[in-house]
Design a protein around this motif. Structure first.
Motif, PDB file in Angstrom:
ATOM      1  N   GLU A  93       0.820  -1.209   0.000  1.00 55.63           N
ATOM      2  CA  GLU A  93       0.000   0.000   0.000  1.00 55.63           C
ATOM      3  C   GLU A  93       0.856   1.262   0.000  1.00 55.63           C
ATOM      4  O   GLU A  93       0.545   2.241  -0.668  1.00 55.63           O
ATOM      5  N   GLU A 125       0.843   4.110  -2.869  1.00 55.42           N
ATOM      6  CA  GLU A 125       0.535   5.511  -2.582  1.00 55.42           C
ATOM      7  C   GLU A 125       1.603   6.423  -3.158  1.00 55.42           C
ATOM      8  O   GLU A 125       1.314   7.513  -3.650  1.00 55.42           O
ATOM      9  N   ALA A 158       0.985   7.029  -6.795  1.00 54.86           N
ATOM     10  CA  ALA A 158      -0.275   7.756  -7.024  1.00 54.86           C
ATOM     11  C   ALA A 158      -1.190   7.034  -8.016  1.00 54.86           C
ATOM     12  O   ALA A 158      -2.167   7.593  -8.465  1.00 54.86           O
ATOM     13  N   THR A 202      -7.432   6.766  -0.359  1.00 54.62           N
ATOM     14  CA  THR A 202      -7.114   8.154  -0.688  1.00 54.62           C
ATOM     15  C   THR A 202      -8.399   8.821  -1.192  1.00 54.62           C
ATOM     16  O   THR A 202      -9.419   8.157  -1.396  1.00 54.62           O
ATOM     17  N   THR A 203      -8.336  10.111  -1.412  1.00 52.43           N
ATOM     18  CA  THR A 203      -9.516  10.839  -1.902  1.00 52.43           C
ATOM     19  C   THR A 203      -9.996  10.278  -3.239  1.00 52.43           C
ATOM     20  O   THR A 203     -11.197  10.063  -3.447  1.00 52.43           O
ATOM     21  N   LYS A 204      -9.064  10.033  -4.144  1.00 50.22           N
ATOM     22  CA  LYS A 204      -9.425   9.505  -5.450  1.00 50.22           C
ATOM     23  C   LYS A 204      -9.993   8.086  -5.341  1.00 50.22           C
ATOM     24  O   LYS A 204     -10.899   7.701  -6.075  1.00 50.22           O
ATOM     25  N   GLU A 205      -9.439   7.315  -4.433  1.00 52.96           N
ATOM     26  CA  GLU A 205      -9.938   5.956  -4.251  1.00 52.96           C
ATOM     27  C   GLU A 205     -11.351   5.962  -3.681  1.00 52.96           C
ATOM     28  O   GLU A 205     -12.177   5.116  -4.046  1.00 52.96           O
TER      29      GLU A 205
END
Length: 296
Positions: free
Chosen positions: A83, A87, A90, A278-281
């Motif tokens: 992970e 990250e 990205a 994350t925000t996108k995830e």
């Protein structure tokens, strides 16, 4: 106590040899011995017995139980490492089975483009069984999966998106094409074209064969759904396929099964329960699971 001690211990249990374990890690035998003593002291148990006369290692019952926990710890550490690496890049490692990739995923593309997520996906295309394992191991964070039962491994969160029947497909000139429905046992004498073992269809098919106590004359297996449909359309044989993979341009007839207990193709979205998004995830997960009924 450190993670390396756990690695030494688990390999020692596997190899049952201090010499081989030390050689594998490129350390001395006393290093392995010291690691085991630290673990036994920390947890207050006797894990190994060393038979000096026969130069054997006996793993105690407590030692075997402890190794089960060690394996879980090492797997969690591996997932954490994966992970962190992901990250840093990205990208979002994303599993996509072939049938779902061709017939369902395109409906999500406009929204993924709008949210600027599509170019962030690092897509791995494989069978659902392999993708499920990659999720467990932390090699991917999200996947669409095709299942015949809504069961996943512990630690995996599944949201069911939709259920599709699995039907018998035949050529439009086949005698069966005049029927509206069919029993599975009726296909026993037909030439059959199957998918390879990467598809959930194959295991679902095996269960239906055992349940009906019949055998199939399988003349060909293909890794490509398009090839299977093409061969059926040419009248070379019949097959067994989810309606998700059939469209109006396919020159085949799909016959629903009359059997009381028949498998479905369950389309689901999956991630790990302990994965911190994350925000996108989070946006990706919302797109995958938006407006679906809670069936999990």
């Amino acid at each position: 106590m450190n993670i390396q001690d756990f690695k030494y211990y688990h390999e020692l249990v596997n190899l049952k040899s201090y010499t081989k374990t030390a050689e594998k890690f490129g350390v001395s035998q006393p290093t392995i011995t010291a690691a085991v003593k630290r673990l036994e002291k920390k947890f207050g148990g006797k894990f190994l017995i060393r038979d000096q006369s026969h130069k054997n290692i006996i793993i105690t019952k407590l030692g075997m139980q402890f190794d089960e926990h060690v394996q879980s710890i090492l797997n969690e550490v591996n997932v954490a490492e994966q992970e962190i690496k992901q990250e840093a890049t990205a990208n979002i490692p994303f599993g996509l089975p072939p049938i779902i990739g061709r017939n369902f995923f395109p409906t999500l593309v406009p929204k993924l483009l709008e949210k600027r997520i599509l170019n962030r996906l690092s897509v791995i295309e494989s069978g659902s069984y392999d993708l499920h394992q990659l999720l467990v191991e932390g090699n991917i964070n999200f996947s669409l999966l095709g299942l015949t039962q809504p069961n996943v491994a512990s630690g995996i969160k599944l949201k069911i998106i939709k259920r599709y029947p699995i039907c018998i497909i035949v050529n439009k000139d086949h005698p069966f094409a005049k029927k509206k429905t069919i029993h599975f046992k009726d296909i026993a004498d037909e030439d059959f074209i199957g998918l390879n073992s990467d598809y959930i269809h194959t295991r679902a098919l095996d269960r239906m064969i055992k349940k009906n106590k019949i055998s199939l004359n399988t003349i060909y297996r293909s890794p490509d759904v398009t090839v299977v449909k093409s061969l059926v359309a040419q009248g070379i044989g019949i097959s067994y396929l989810t309606t998700l993979a059939i469209n109006q341009n396919d020159d085949v007839v799909a016959l629903p099964l009359l059997d009381k207990e028949k498998p479905e193709f369950i389309l689901g979205a999956a991630t790990r329960e302990n994965h911190i998004m994350t925000t996108k995830e989070e946006e990706l997960w919302q797109i995958l699971t938006k407006d679906i009924k809670k069936e999990d």
